[in-house]
Write an enzyme that holds these catalytic residues in place. Structure first.
Site, short mmCIF file in Angstrom:
data_model
loop_
_atom_site.label_atom_id
_atom_site.label_comp_id
_atom_site.label_asym_id
_atom_site.label_seq_id
_atom_site.Cartn_x
_atom_site.Cartn_y
_atom_site.Cartn_z
N ASP A 14 -1.16 -40.58 4.43
CA ASP A 14 -1.80 -39.36 4.94
C ASP A 14 -2.06 -37.73 4.08
O ASP A 14 -0.79 -37.04 4.24
CB ASP A 14 -1.77 -38.58 6.56
CG ASP A 14 -2.91 -37.77 7.13
OD1 ASP A 14 -3.06 -37.36 6.52
OD2 ASP A 14 -2.53 -36.98 8.44
N ASP A 55 -7.01 -41.11 8.41
CA ASP A 55 -6.94 -40.06 7.59
C ASP A 55 -5.46 -40.70 6.59
O ASP A 55 -5.17 -39.88 6.12
CB ASP A 55 -6.10 -39.27 8.35
CG ASP A 55 -4.86 -39.52 9.78
OD1 ASP A 55 -4.36 -39.97 9.36
OD2 ASP A 55 -4.79 -37.94 10.53
N ASP A 56 -5.70 -42.16 6.42
CA ASP A 56 -4.81 -42.65 5.82
C ASP A 56 -5.53 -42.65 5.07
O ASP A 56 -6.01 -43.51 4.50
CB ASP A 56 -3.48 -43.53 6.26
CG ASP A 56 -2.98 -42.21 7.75
OD1 ASP A 56 -1.94 -41.74 7.15
OD2 ASP A 56 -3.36 -42.58 8.96
N GLN A 97 0.70 -33.37 3.71
CA GLN A 97 1.23 -33.84 5.26
C GLN A 97 2.17 -34.99 4.83
O GLN A 97 4.07 -34.85 5.45
CB GLN A 97 0.76 -33.69 6.68
CG GLN A 97 -0.08 -35.27 7.12
CD GLN A 97 0.00 -35.24 7.96
OE1 GLN A 97 -0.28 -35.04 9.23
NE2 GLN A 97 0.03 -36.71 8.47
N GLY A 106 12.20 -41.28 -8.41
CA GLY A 106 12.31 -42.67 -8.61
C GLY A 106 11.71 -43.57 -7.19
O GLY A 106 11.56 -45.00 -7.61
N ASP A 134 -4.36 -46.97 11.49
CA ASP A 134 -4.16 -45.40 11.86
C ASP A 134 -3.92 -45.04 13.45
O ASP A 134 -4.16 -46.19 13.95
CB ASP A 134 -5.59 -44.64 11.34
CG ASP A 134 -4.70 -43.37 10.96
OD1 ASP A 134 -3.77 -42.67 11.01
OD2 ASP A 134 -6.28 -42.32 11.83
N LYS A 135 -2.61 -44.13 13.58
CA LYS A 135 -2.29 -43.78 15.04
C LYS A 135 -1.22 -44.05 15.38
O LYS A 135 -1.90 -44.88 16.58
CB LYS A 135 -3.56 -43.30 15.75
CG LYS A 135 -4.84 -42.10 14.84
CD LYS A 135 -4.26 -40.75 14.56
CE LYS A 135 -4.63 -40.07 14.18
NZ LYS A 135 -5.45 -40.15 12.93
N TYR A 232 8.96 -33.40 13.54
CA TYR A 232 7.61 -34.36 13.62
C TYR A 232 6.53 -34.08 12.21
O TYR A 232 6.66 -32.00 11.98
CB TYR A 232 6.80 -34.16 14.56
CG TYR A 232 5.03 -34.42 14.92
CD1 TYR A 232 5.30 -36.07 14.83
CD2 TYR A 232 4.71 -33.85 14.41
CE1 TYR A 232 4.61 -36.64 14.99
CE2 TYR A 232 2.98 -34.58 14.13
CZ TYR A 232 3.01 -35.99 14.66
OH TYR A 232 2.19 -36.08 14.73
N LYS A 235 1.90 -39.22 11.47
CA LYS A 235 2.36 -40.76 11.96
C LYS A 235 3.41 -41.73 11.02
O LYS A 235 3.03 -41.01 9.81
CB LYS A 235 1.55 -40.85 12.69
CG LYS A 235 0.46 -40.36 13.44
CD LYS A 235 1.59 -41.29 14.99
CE LYS A 235 1.11 -39.62 16.07
NZ LYS A 235 0.14 -38.50 15.55
N GLN A 245 -2.79 -69.48 4.40
CA GLN A 245 -3.92 -70.88 4.27
C GLN A 245 -3.08 -71.64 3.05
O GLN A 245 -1.70 -71.20 2.61
CB GLN A 245 -4.94 -70.88 2.78
CG GLN A 245 -6.32 -70.04 3.46
CD GLN A 245 -7.18 -70.80 4.46
OE1 GLN A 245 -7.43 -70.33 5.58
NE2 GLN A 245 -6.69 -71.81 5.28
#
Ligand code: F6R
Ligand code: MG
Ligand code: MG
Length: 369
Positions: A14, A55-56, A97, A106, A134-135, A232, A235, A245
């Site tokens: 994100d 948002d990613d 973020q 690396g 997402d989320k 935090y 996410k 297959q």
């Protein structure tokens, strides 16, 4: 001469979104694309595809350098970094973020982006599906991957196709204990469920065919951003690559794993449960209570690492009933407001004021006699 092995690397982050944590910005994706395209022009990668899960920003690349390759990771990191700079210039929300370090060192692991990479000898026709959510969190893939590769009620081939009848091997990560274990299905079916049913503690990292010639069947990104950053920052929003297959589950059996709209963690502030809604790319934007959690899927065929155009697999009325059920569950869960089990238990929440509240009330707590 040994046949060339192809690697598919799906690296995501994100790096900023429009009007909140909703959807990536096309202008920024174009900037990311320029760097990835230069990597193709220089011969480092064979082919690539960019898309978004909410948002990613998702970067899928094919090459012959193997997994965890420094040049490939640097290419993805530099592309995301340039995108993040452009996101800052545009004032996008959460710009950069998930890029926790300024300089590449690396490997993208531990730097913020998530990665799922798989290396194998191509079959004469090589269909696979790339999923991006997402989320939500890496454990969101436990339920569908378990059903796809171990549950005959999902995958008919496990019972009626000789090539799948021996079952699959599962590599499971204990994400808090930083350990891994290899389990066989169907032989260790109940042990497998005992672990992977606990989605916050154990996550399926890889699935392997028991036929060594076929090799790896699926890989899931397992980075816990919270653990990487120590606080935090965003996410985990996992990705997965699943081969389909001829010795693996059929594409329809792979997709069937997502038909329930199962409950996952990670919605609103990384602190709520919600249903994982399968959506086409045009609905890959999170708007209702920052969600609900979504999954996108692109199917490809591949030859010598060259990709066909993608098939947007959830762009089909066949998924409408799953989406409707998800929205029924959304309305039901939302009525719980800040109560569990809509809100996650304290240890799993990514935002919490509980320690502050407890501290303030410390002197007022009395023993229960
Ligand atoms: C981010 C996410 C969102 C945010 C929420 C609060 O991907 O899932 O639900 O956690 O919008 O964001 P901040 O704290 O940035 O205002
Ligand atoms: Mg976000
Ligand atoms: Mg996200």
């Amino acid at each position: 001469m040994a046949p060339v092995k192809i690697t598919i690397s799906l690296i995501k982050a994100d790096i900023g979104s429009i009007g909140g944590h909703t959807r990536t910005c096309d202008g920024v994706t174009d900037i990311v694309r320029q760097t990835v395209a230069a990597g193709q022009k220089s011969g480092l990668i064979i082919d690539y595809k960019l898309w978004n899960a909410g948002d990613d920003t998702e970067i899928l690349m094919t090459h012959t350098k193997g997994v965890d390759n420094e040049e490939i990771h640097r290419l993805a990191y530099n592309a995301l970094k340039k995108g993040a700079d452009s996101a800052h210039e545009r004032g996008l929300y959460g710009a950069g973020q998930d890029l926790l370090k300024d300089a590449f060192s690396g490997n993208v692991r531990g730097m913020g982006p998530g990665a799922a990479e798989i290396e194998f000898e191509e079959r004469p026709a090589e269909p696979f599906v790339a999923f991006a959510a997402d989320k939500t969190a890496p454990g969101a893939f436990n339920y569908p991957i378990f059903r796809i590769f171990a549950d005959p009620f999902n995958t008919a081939g496990l019972v009626i196709d000789q090539k799948l009848h021996d079952g699959f091997n599962f590599e499971v990560y204990d994400i808090k204990g930083n350990k891994k274990v290899l389990l066989q299905a169907p032989q260790e079916y109940y042990d497998l469920v005992a672990l992977v049913g606990a989605t916050e503690d154990y996550v399926i990292k890889r699935v392997f065919s028991k036929d060594e010639k076929l090799g790896p069947a699926a890989v899931i990104s397992t980075e816990k951003l919270y653990a990487v950053a120590g606080k935090y920052v965003g996410k985990d929003d996992p990705v997965a690559i699943v081969r389909a297959q001829s010795g693996f589950p059929a594409t329809g059996e792979v997709l069937e794993g997502f038909a329930l709209g199962h409950l996952v963690t990670g919605w609103m502030r990384g602190s709520h449960n919600g249903p994982l809604m399968p959506v086409p790319l045009r609905y890959s934007q999170c708007t209702r209570f920052d969600g609900p959690p979504r999954i996108t899927g692109l199917a490809f065929s591949m030859k010598n690492g060259r990709l066909t155009e993608p098939l947007d697999v959830f762009d089909d009325p066949a998924w409408d009933s799953t989406r409707e059920r998800c929205m029924y569950v959304v309305d039901y869960l939302r009525r719980h407001g800040p109560f569990e089990p809509h809100r996650l238990p304290p240890a799993s929440m990514e935002y919490t004021t509980l320690p502050v509240v407890l501290d303030r009330l410390k002197s007022r707590f009395k023993p229960i006699k």
